[in-house]
Design an enzyme around this catalytic site. Structure first.
Site, PDB file in Angstrom:
ATOM      1  N   ASP A   1       0.498  -1.514  -0.255  1.00  0.00           N
ATOM      2  CA  ASP A   1       0.091   0.404  -0.007  1.00  0.00           C
ATOM      3  C   ASP A   1       1.294   1.739   0.090  1.00  0.00           C
ATOM      4  O   ASP A   1       1.104   2.489   0.806  1.00  0.00           O
ATOM      5  CB  ASP A   1      -1.154  -0.012   1.150  1.00  0.00           C
ATOM      6  CG  ASP A   1      -1.984   0.657   1.213  1.00  0.00           C
ATOM      7  OD1 ASP A   1      -2.337   1.514   0.241  1.00  0.00           O
ATOM      8  OD2 ASP A   1      -3.494   0.740   1.925  1.00  0.00           O
TER       9      ASP A   1
ATOM     10  N   HIS B   1      -8.065   1.666   7.159  1.00  0.00           N
ATOM     11  CA  HIS B   1      -8.894   2.456   6.176  1.00  0.00           C
ATOM     12  C   HIS B   1     -10.086   3.014   7.084  1.00  0.00           C
ATOM     13  O   HIS B   1     -11.369   2.303   7.079  1.00  0.00           O
ATOM     14  CB  HIS B   1      -8.813   2.817   4.957  1.00  0.00           C
ATOM     15  CG  HIS B   1      -7.262   2.103   4.143  1.00  0.00           C
ATOM     16  ND1 HIS B   1      -6.596   1.086   3.545  1.00  0.00           N
ATOM     17  CD2 HIS B   1      -5.994   2.070   5.430  1.00  0.00           C
ATOM     18  CE1 HIS B   1      -5.997   1.285   2.966  1.00  0.00           C
ATOM     19  NE2 HIS B   1      -5.219   1.981   4.079  1.00  0.00           N
ATOM     20  N   PHE B   2      -9.908   4.876   7.471  1.00  0.00           N
ATOM     21  CA  PHE B   2     -11.273   5.041   7.236  1.00  0.00           C
ATOM     22  C   PHE B   2     -11.394   6.872   7.302  1.00  0.00           C
ATOM     23  O   PHE B   2     -10.828   6.849   6.525  1.00  0.00           O
ATOM     24  CB  PHE B   2     -11.498   5.159   8.499  1.00  0.00           C
ATOM     25  CG  PHE B   2     -10.398   5.905   9.738  1.00  0.00           C
ATOM     26  CD1 PHE B   2     -10.683   7.522   9.849  1.00  0.00           C
ATOM     27  CD2 PHE B   2      -9.704   5.023  10.059  1.00  0.00           C
ATOM     28  CE1 PHE B   2      -9.431   7.773  10.206  1.00  0.00           C
ATOM     29  CE2 PHE B   2      -8.354   5.798  10.985  1.00  0.00           C
ATOM     30  CZ  PHE B   2      -9.362   7.119  11.138  1.00  0.00           C
TER      31      PHE B   2
ATOM     32  N   GLU C   1     -13.189   9.967   8.346  1.00  0.00           N
ATOM     33  CA  GLU C   1     -14.218  10.288  10.270  1.00  0.00           C
ATOM     34  C   GLU C   1     -14.466  11.444   9.950  1.00  0.00           C
ATOM     35  O   GLU C   1     -13.128  12.540   9.718  1.00  0.00           O
ATOM     36  CB  GLU C   1     -12.643  10.121  10.997  1.00  0.00           C
ATOM     37  CG  GLU C   1     -13.445   9.530  12.276  1.00  0.00           C
ATOM     38  CD  GLU C   1     -12.127   8.995  13.250  1.00  0.00           C
ATOM     39  OE1 GLU C   1     -12.545   7.770  13.540  1.00  0.00           O
ATOM     40  OE2 GLU C   1     -11.290   9.352  13.739  1.00  0.00           O
TER      41      GLU C   1
ATOM     42  N   HIS D   1      -7.988   8.685   6.180  1.00  0.00           N
ATOM     43  CA  HIS D   1      -6.719   7.553   6.494  1.00  0.00           C
ATOM     44  C   HIS D   1      -6.925   6.358   4.948  1.00  0.00           C
ATOM     45  O   HIS D   1      -7.883   5.322   5.274  1.00  0.00           O
ATOM     46  CB  HIS D   1      -6.798   6.214   7.040  1.00  0.00           C
ATOM     47  CG  HIS D   1      -5.499   5.766   7.287  1.00  0.00           C
ATOM     48  ND1 HIS D   1      -5.883   4.649   8.446  1.00  0.00           N
ATOM     49  CD2 HIS D   1      -4.100   5.165   7.262  1.00  0.00           C
ATOM     50  CE1 HIS D   1      -4.730   3.711   8.333  1.00  0.00           C
ATOM     51  NE2 HIS D   1      -3.090   4.470   7.806  1.00  0.00           N
TER      52      HIS D   1
ATOM     53  N   HIS E   1       2.805   7.501   5.758  1.00  0.00           N
ATOM     54  CA  HIS E   1       3.295   6.797   6.127  1.00  0.00           C
ATOM     55  C   HIS E   1       4.033   4.892   5.747  1.00  0.00           C
ATOM     56  O   HIS E   1       4.127   4.419   6.216  1.00  0.00           O
ATOM     57  CB  HIS E   1       2.950   6.610   7.670  1.00  0.00           C
ATOM     58  CG  HIS E   1       1.338   5.677   7.682  1.00  0.00           C
ATOM     59  ND1 HIS E   1       0.303   6.763   8.060  1.00  0.00           N
ATOM     60  CD2 HIS E   1       1.354   5.251   6.765  1.00  0.00           C
ATOM     61  CE1 HIS E   1      -0.866   6.224   8.463  1.00  0.00           C
ATOM     62  NE2 HIS E   1      -1.150   5.328   7.047  1.00  0.00           N
ATOM     63  N   ASN E   2       4.097   5.228   4.269  1.00  0.00           N
ATOM     64  CA  ASN E   2       4.293   3.875   3.800  1.00  0.00           C
ATOM     65  C   ASN E   2       5.286   4.393   2.943  1.00  0.00           C
ATOM     66  O   ASN E   2       4.938   4.290   1.726  1.00  0.00           O
ATOM     67  CB  ASN E   2       3.126   3.065   3.532  1.00  0.00           C
ATOM     68  CG  ASN E   2       2.778   1.823   3.815  1.00  0.00           C
ATOM     69  OD1 ASN E   2       2.393   2.204   5.258  1.00  0.00           O
ATOM     70  ND2 ASN E   2       1.759   1.101   3.827  1.00  0.00           N
TER      71      ASN E   2
ATOM     72  N   SER F   1      -7.402   9.540  17.865  1.00  0.00           N
ATOM     73  CA  SER F   1      -6.186   9.658  17.485  1.00  0.00           C
ATOM     74  C   SER F   1      -6.012  11.878  18.218  1.00  0.00           C
ATOM     75  O   SER F   1      -6.224  12.349  18.814  1.00  0.00           O
ATOM     76  CB  SER F   1      -6.750  10.393  15.750  1.00  0.00           C
ATOM     77  OG  SER F   1      -7.072   9.076  15.651  1.00  0.00           O
TER      78      SER F   1
ATOM     79  N   HIS G   1       2.135   4.667  13.671  1.00  0.00           N
ATOM     80  CA  HIS G   1       1.597   5.627  12.761  1.00  0.00           C
ATOM     81  C   HIS G   1      -0.180   5.092  13.156  1.00  0.00           C
ATOM     82  O   HIS G   1      -1.210   6.063  12.909  1.00  0.00           O
ATOM     83  CB  HIS G   1       1.780   5.086  11.502  1.00  0.00           C
ATOM     84  CG  HIS G   1       0.354   3.650  11.010  1.00  0.00           C
ATOM     85  ND1 HIS G   1       1.135   2.737  11.688  1.00  0.00           N
ATOM     86  CD2 HIS G   1      -0.026   3.874  10.550  1.00  0.00           C
ATOM     87  CE1 HIS G   1       0.423   1.362  11.300  1.00  0.00           C
ATOM     88  NE2 HIS G   1      -0.219   2.222  10.147  1.00  0.00           N
TER      89      HIS G   1
END
Length: 409
Positions: free
Chosen positions: A74, A176-177, A179, A205, A275-276, A313, A330
């Protein structure tokens, strides 16, 4: 960060603390990563947990090789945050969010046009496609979108598939979401415009969807040290990262429109984090920082550690801790495998309970398996994770945000 040769004597470190549980399997996977060609440092974040051969929640430094496997399937996954100035009345909020995410309007342009635009130009490239709303373009232009990304390389024909362009604006599965959250605690006033207690924040995310998986398959099993091959991979990685940013931009914008903030002047501030990915070190020394489920936290920059569906978060400020590769966790980190989630939770919750959270938030999800798999009990508590980061001198707290409506579709 500095020269990877100088960052630490020990090649492997796991950041933990009171209340942080890290599985032995994840540590073993991290130790194997540290043995890859060129790897001189591997840091496990407090959310470290086992993955399919490679652990999730880590940052690694290499002096010579780039390892696509350490990015995973991803590429470009991350989080986009927008602080809203205006939100519609609570009674209308849930209905409007549900309608906007259940059957969103068709996107302008054809799928391949959108794919090309996102690959080469990220959110700004996508917004320039004819037919996108001017307010969307103005909002996109106002946000920083990771200027440190190198140029996108040519898109390989194997990756130029209409299905990827069709996936833009979708969250995907897993953790994943999209929000809508409310600011709960503010530890650093003034860190972001509009970030005050009670303000509303939109978070997305998500990542590069099937495009990132195709990239991972294309470079599977390779360890790259030839400059030409490294440049080729990094160009394709940059394209995937920009696609992922464009995907998150669309998700956030749909939520902003649903809550009455679908105008550029109704968004106070925002940020985007990947973050990847793989990035060169910040000085002239040759080297690479790989992050898989770890957010950048360079000195002074804002970063995010995500909670689970029903927990806060945290927006944090990085302290540029070179020993920990200028990175933070993360998210909270998974503790119960997805395949075991329903069996472990079914005796504690009814199906109807899964659409509400402990904080009184609502969950909009049409996929029954995700309601079980992504319940907050499947994740580590967020507070010990954030405390471990601050105690290690990696970041300081800025503000916490509590989910009000979480969308997983």
């Amino acid at each position: 960060m500095g020269n990877p040769n100088d960052i630490a004597a020990s090649p492997v470190e796991v950041i933990d603390g009171p209340g942080v549980h890290i599985e032995a399997q994840a540590v073993s996977q991290l130790q194997r990563v540290a043995g890859l060609p060129g790897c001189v440092r591997a840091v496990g974040m407090p959310d470290l947990h086992p993955g399919p051969g490679i652990p999730i929640g880590m940052a690694t430094a290499s002096t010579s090789h780039v390892h696509p496997a350490l990015v995973g399937s991803d590429a470009g996954c991350g989080v986009t945050v927008a602080v809203a100035r205006r939100v519609v009345a609570a009674g209308k909020r849930l209905r409007r969010i549900d309608a906007a995410t259940t059957d969103p309007e068709a996107l302008p342009g054809d799928p391949l046009e959108r794919l090309d635009a996102a690959w080469h130009g990220g959110p700004r490239g996508l917004a320039a496609v004819s037919g996108f709303d001017e307010e969307f373009r103005a909002w996109v232009d106002a946000l920083p979108w990771g200027h440190e990304l190198g140029p996108s390389g040519p898109m390989p024909e194997a990756l130029r598939q209409a299905t990827y362009g069709e996936a833009l604006g979708t969250t995907g599965g897993g953790n994943h979401f999209l929000e809508l959250a409310t600011v709960d605690r503010v530890e650093e006033p003034g860190a972001m415009d509009g970030l005050r207690r009670g303000a509303h924040v939109v978070l997305a995310h998500s990542g590069s969807r099937g495009l990132g998986y195709a990239l991972a398959q294309r470079w599977q099993g390779q360890a790259l040290d030839d400059p030409q091959r490294v440049a080729e991979y990094l160009g394709e990685l940059a394209g995937c990262c920009r696609f992922a940013q464009a995907n998150r931009a669309l998700l956030v914008w749909r939520m902003l429109e649903a809550i009455g903030s679908g105008r550029a002047d109704r968004v106070a501030s925002g940020l985007d984090l990947v973050h990847n990915d793989v990035r060169p070190t910040d000085d002239s020394a040759a080297g690479w920082i790989h992050r898989k489920g770890a957010a950048p936290a360079r000195d002074g920059e804002l970063t995010v550690t995500l909670g689970s569906r029903g927990t806060p978060s945290w927006i944090l400020r990085g302290r540029g801790n070179a020993a920990h590769l200028c990175s933070v966790a993360h998210g909270a980190g998974r503790k119960i495998p997805r395949a075991e989630a329903k069996a472990r939770l079914a005796h504690r919750y009814r199906r109807a309970d899964l659409s509400r959270t402990d904080h009184g938030g609502r969950v909009l999800c049409d996929r029954k398996e995700l309601l079980w798999e992504e319940h907050q009990d499947n994740y580590k508590p967020i507070e010990p994770v954030v405390s471990a980061l601050t105690e290690a001198g990696i970041a300081t707290r800025v503000a916490s945000v509590v989910p009000e409506v979480t969308v997983k579709r």
